[in-house]
Write a protein that holds these residues in place. Structure first.
Motif, PDB file in Angstrom:
ATOM      1  N   TYR A 122      -0.829   2.622   7.885  1.00 26.79           N
ATOM      2  CA  TYR A 122      -1.244   2.779   6.482  1.00 26.79           C
ATOM      3  C   TYR A 122      -0.687   1.637   5.626  1.00 26.79           C
ATOM      4  CZ  TYR A 122      -2.125   5.133   2.003  1.00 26.79           C
ATOM      5  OH  TYR A 122      -2.564   5.447   0.743  1.00 26.79           O
ATOM      6  N   GLU A 123       0.585   1.296   5.811  1.00 24.76           N
ATOM      7  CA  GLU A 123       1.185   0.190   5.059  1.00 24.76           C
ATOM      8  C   GLU A 123       0.498  -1.127   5.392  1.00 24.76           C
ATOM      9  OE1 GLU A 123       5.745   1.950   4.731  1.00 24.76           O
ATOM     10  OE2 GLU A 123       5.150   0.767   6.477  1.00 24.76           O
ATOM     11  N   ILE A 124       0.232  -1.341   6.668  1.00 19.18           N
ATOM     12  CA  ILE A 124      -0.440  -2.569   7.088  1.00 19.18           C
ATOM     13  C   ILE A 124      -1.831  -2.650   6.454  1.00 19.18           C
ATOM     14  CG2 ILE A 124      -1.426  -3.785   9.071  1.00 19.18           C
ATOM     15  CD1 ILE A 124       0.949  -2.624  10.721  1.00 19.18           C
ATOM     16  N   THR A 125      -2.539  -1.531   6.452  1.00 17.42           N
ATOM     17  CA  THR A 125      -3.883  -1.493   5.855  1.00 17.42           C
ATOM     18  C   THR A 125      -3.831  -1.852   4.378  1.00 17.42           C
ATOM     19  OG1 THR A 125      -4.609   0.167   7.442  1.00 17.42           O
ATOM     20  CG2 THR A 125      -5.886  -0.012   5.411  1.00 17.42           C
ATOM     21  N   ILE A 126      -2.865  -1.314   3.666  1.00 23.89           N
ATOM     22  CA  ILE A 126      -2.750  -1.598   2.227  1.00 23.89           C
ATOM     23  C   ILE A 126      -2.422  -3.074   1.988  1.00 23.89           C
ATOM     24  CG2 ILE A 126      -1.341  -1.172   0.172  1.00 23.89           C
ATOM     25  CD1 ILE A 126      -1.260   1.775   1.000  1.00 23.89           C
ATOM     26  N   VAL A 127      -1.466  -3.607   2.734  1.00 23.53           N
ATOM     27  CA  VAL A 127      -1.101  -5.015   2.561  1.00 23.53           C
ATOM     28  C   VAL A 127      -2.306  -5.912   2.852  1.00 23.53           C
ATOM     29  CG1 VAL A 127       0.337  -6.892   3.448  1.00 23.53           C
ATOM     30  CG2 VAL A 127       1.352  -4.649   3.025  1.00 23.53           C
ATOM     31  N   LEU A 128      -2.998  -5.661   3.965  1.00 20.71           N
ATOM     32  CA  LEU A 128      -4.152  -6.490   4.305  1.00 20.71           C
ATOM     33  C   LEU A 128      -5.284  -6.336   3.295  1.00 20.71           C
ATOM     34  CD1 LEU A 128      -4.238  -6.118   8.191  1.00 20.71           C
ATOM     35  CD2 LEU A 128      -3.393  -8.049   6.829  1.00 20.71           C
ATOM     36  N   HIS A 129      -5.463  -5.129   2.776  1.00 24.08           N
ATOM     37  CA  HIS A 129      -6.500  -4.924   1.758  1.00 24.08           C
ATOM     38  C   HIS A 129      -6.202  -5.781   0.522  1.00 24.08           C
ATOM     39  CE1 HIS A 129      -9.435  -3.005  -0.839  1.00 24.08           C
ATOM     40  NE2 HIS A 129      -8.477  -2.997  -1.764  1.00 24.08           N
ATOM     41  N   HIS A 130      -4.975  -5.745   0.063  1.00 23.93           N
ATOM     42  CA  HIS A 130      -4.625  -6.502  -1.145  1.00 23.93           C
ATOM     43  C   HIS A 130      -4.559  -8.005  -0.869  1.00 23.93           C
ATOM     44  CE1 HIS A 130      -4.201  -3.180  -3.906  1.00 23.93           C
ATOM     45  NE2 HIS A 130      -3.570  -2.516  -2.957  1.00 23.93           N
ATOM     46  N   TYR A 131      -4.409  -8.390   0.383  1.00 20.14           N
ATOM     47  CA  TYR A 131      -4.428  -9.805   0.756  1.00 20.14           C
ATOM     48  C   TYR A 131      -5.847 -10.358   0.750  1.00 20.14           C
ATOM     49  CZ  TYR A 131      -3.758 -14.014   3.584  1.00 20.14           C
ATOM     50  OH  TYR A 131      -3.742 -15.308   4.044  1.00 20.14           O
ATOM     51  N   THR A 132      -6.807  -9.534   1.146  1.00 21.64           N
ATOM     52  CA  THR A 132      -8.167 -10.024   1.335  1.00 21.64           C
ATOM     53  C   THR A 132      -9.078  -9.880   0.123  1.00 21.64           C
ATOM     54  OG1 THR A 132      -8.856  -7.910   2.284  1.00 21.64           O
ATOM     55  CG2 THR A 132      -8.122  -9.608   3.816  1.00 21.64           C
ATOM     56  N   GLY A 133      -8.652  -9.179  -0.900  1.00 21.60           N
ATOM     57  CA  GLY A 133      -9.546  -9.033  -2.041  1.00 21.60           C
ATOM     58  C   GLY A 133      -8.892  -8.388  -3.241  1.00 21.60           C
ATOM     59  N   ARG A 134      -9.656  -8.335  -4.310  1.00 20.69           N
ATOM     60  CA  ARG A 134      -9.153  -7.786  -5.574  1.00 20.69           C
ATOM     61  C   ARG A 134      -9.737  -6.408  -5.871  1.00 20.69           C
ATOM     62  NH1 ARG A 134      -5.231  -9.591  -8.066  1.00 20.69           N
ATOM     63  NH2 ARG A 134      -6.148  -9.280 -10.077  1.00 20.69           N
ATOM     64  N   SER A 135     -10.569  -5.893  -4.994  1.00 19.34           N
ATOM     65  CA  SER A 135     -11.189  -4.593  -5.258  1.00 19.34           C
ATOM     66  C   SER A 135     -10.149  -3.478  -5.126  1.00 19.34           C
ATOM     67  CB  SER A 135     -12.343  -4.348  -4.280  1.00 19.34           C
ATOM     68  OG  SER A 135     -11.861  -4.301  -2.960  1.00 19.34           O
ATOM     69  N   PRO A 136     -10.383  -2.366  -5.813  1.00 21.58           N
ATOM     70  CA  PRO A 136      -9.446  -1.244  -5.705  1.00 21.58           C
ATOM     71  C   PRO A 136      -9.388  -0.712  -4.270  1.00 21.58           C
ATOM     72  CG  PRO A 136     -10.973  -0.918  -7.532  1.00 21.58           C
ATOM     73  CD  PRO A 136     -11.461  -2.105  -6.759  1.00 21.58           C
ATOM     74  N   PHE A 137      -8.223  -0.269  -3.875  1.00 21.47           N
ATOM     75  CA  PHE A 137      -8.051   0.302  -2.539  1.00 21.47           C
ATOM     76  C   PHE A 137      -8.859   1.599  -2.473  1.00 21.47           C
ATOM     77  CE2 PHE A 137      -5.679   2.797   0.652  1.00 21.47           C
ATOM     78  CZ  PHE A 137      -5.752   1.907   1.716  1.00 21.47           C
ATOM     79  N   PRO A 138      -9.672   1.790  -1.418  1.00 16.43           N
ATOM     80  CA  PRO A 138     -10.527   2.978  -1.341  1.00 16.43           C
ATOM     81  C   PRO A 138      -9.778   4.306  -1.426  1.00 16.43           C
ATOM     82  CG  PRO A 138     -11.110   1.413   0.374  1.00 16.43           C
ATOM     83  CD  PRO A 138      -9.873   0.894  -0.285  1.00 16.43           C
ATOM     84  N   GLY A 139      -8.556   4.357  -0.917  1.00 15.84           N
ATOM     85  CA  GLY A 139      -7.805   5.610  -0.939  1.00 15.84           C
ATOM     86  C   GLY A 139      -6.716   5.638  -1.990  1.00 15.84           C
ATOM     87  N   GLN A 140      -6.946   4.964  -3.107  1.00 16.05           N
ATOM     88  CA  GLN A 140      -5.883   4.874  -4.117  1.00 16.05           C
ATOM     89  C   GLN A 140      -5.560   6.208  -4.787  1.00 16.05           C
ATOM     90  OE1 GLN A 140      -7.129   1.948  -6.921  1.00 16.05           O
ATOM     91  NE2 GLN A 140      -8.687   3.246  -7.850  1.00 16.05           N
ATOM     92  N   ASP A 141      -6.395   7.222  -4.593  1.00 13.51           N
ATOM     93  CA  ASP A 141      -6.110   8.545  -5.150  1.00 13.51           C
ATOM     94  C   ASP A 141      -5.293   9.409  -4.194  1.00 13.51           C
ATOM     95  OD1 ASP A 141      -7.540   7.873  -7.425  1.00 13.51           O
ATOM     96  OD2 ASP A 141      -9.421   8.657  -6.626  1.00 13.51           O
ATOM     97  N   ALA A 142      -5.054   8.910  -2.996  1.00  9.81           N
ATOM     98  CA  ALA A 142      -4.282   9.671  -2.009  1.00  9.81           C
ATOM     99  C   ALA A 142      -2.837   9.848  -2.488  1.00  9.81           C
ATOM    100  CB  ALA A 142      -4.306   8.959  -0.669  1.00  9.81           C
ATOM    101  N   PRO A 143      -2.219  10.977  -2.204  1.00 10.57           N
ATOM    102  CA  PRO A 143      -0.846  11.220  -2.655  1.00 10.57           C
ATOM    103  C   PRO A 143       0.158  10.194  -2.133  1.00 10.57           C
ATOM    104  CG  PRO A 143      -1.832  13.248  -1.836  1.00 10.57           C
ATOM    105  CD  PRO A 143      -2.790  12.146  -1.532  1.00 10.57           C
ATOM    106  N   LEU A 144      -0.094   9.605  -0.984  1.00  8.12           N
ATOM    107  CA  LEU A 144       0.849   8.662  -0.396  1.00  8.12           C
ATOM    108  C   LEU A 144       0.676   7.235  -0.909  1.00  8.12           C
ATOM    109  CD1 LEU A 144       3.140   8.528   1.655  1.00  8.12           C
ATOM    110  CD2 LEU A 144       1.445   8.134   3.434  1.00  8.12           C
ATOM    111  N   TYR A 145      -0.428   6.975  -1.620  1.00  2.00           N
ATOM    112  CA  TYR A 145      -0.702   5.605  -2.053  1.00  2.00           C
ATOM    113  C   TYR A 145       0.350   5.083  -3.037  1.00  2.00           C
ATOM    114  CZ  TYR A 145      -3.115   1.566  -4.027  1.00  2.00           C
ATOM    115  OH  TYR A 145      -3.428   0.301  -4.458  1.00  2.00           O
TER     116      TYR A 145
END
Length: 80
Positions: A6-29
């Motif tokens: 999950y941490e790796i996914t978030i880091v790579l998501h923010h590395y590759t683009g500026r769009s909001p993270f798809p699961g940003q409403d998740a309690p762990l985000y």
């Protein structure tokens, strides 16, 4: 340090683009973002990957894939 998928996914998501993270409403985000910002991986201002975060991604990319090796426990190293 161990990284969760999950941490790796978030880091790579923010590395590759500026769009909001798809699961940003998740309690762990939010706690995960706080952790990554506190570690200096993400910028607290805009959630961009920092130079430290880029170095971490580079390290992940340089990690070799594991090699699968099958061993017969009933055969010793001399092949007997």
């Amino acid at each position: 340090m161990n990284w969760t998928p999950y941490e790796i996914t978030i880091v790579l998501h923010h590395y590759t683009g500026r769009s909001p993270f798809p699961g940003q409403d998740a309690p762990l985000y939010a706690p995960t973002i706080n952790k990554l910002c506190n570690l200096g991986i993400l910028s607290i201002l805009d959630l961009e990957v920092t130079e430290l975060g880029k170095a971490l991604i580079d390290q992940w990319l340089r990690t070799p894939l594991p090699i699968v090796k099958y061993v017969d426990p009933f055969v010793n190293s001399e092949g007997e």
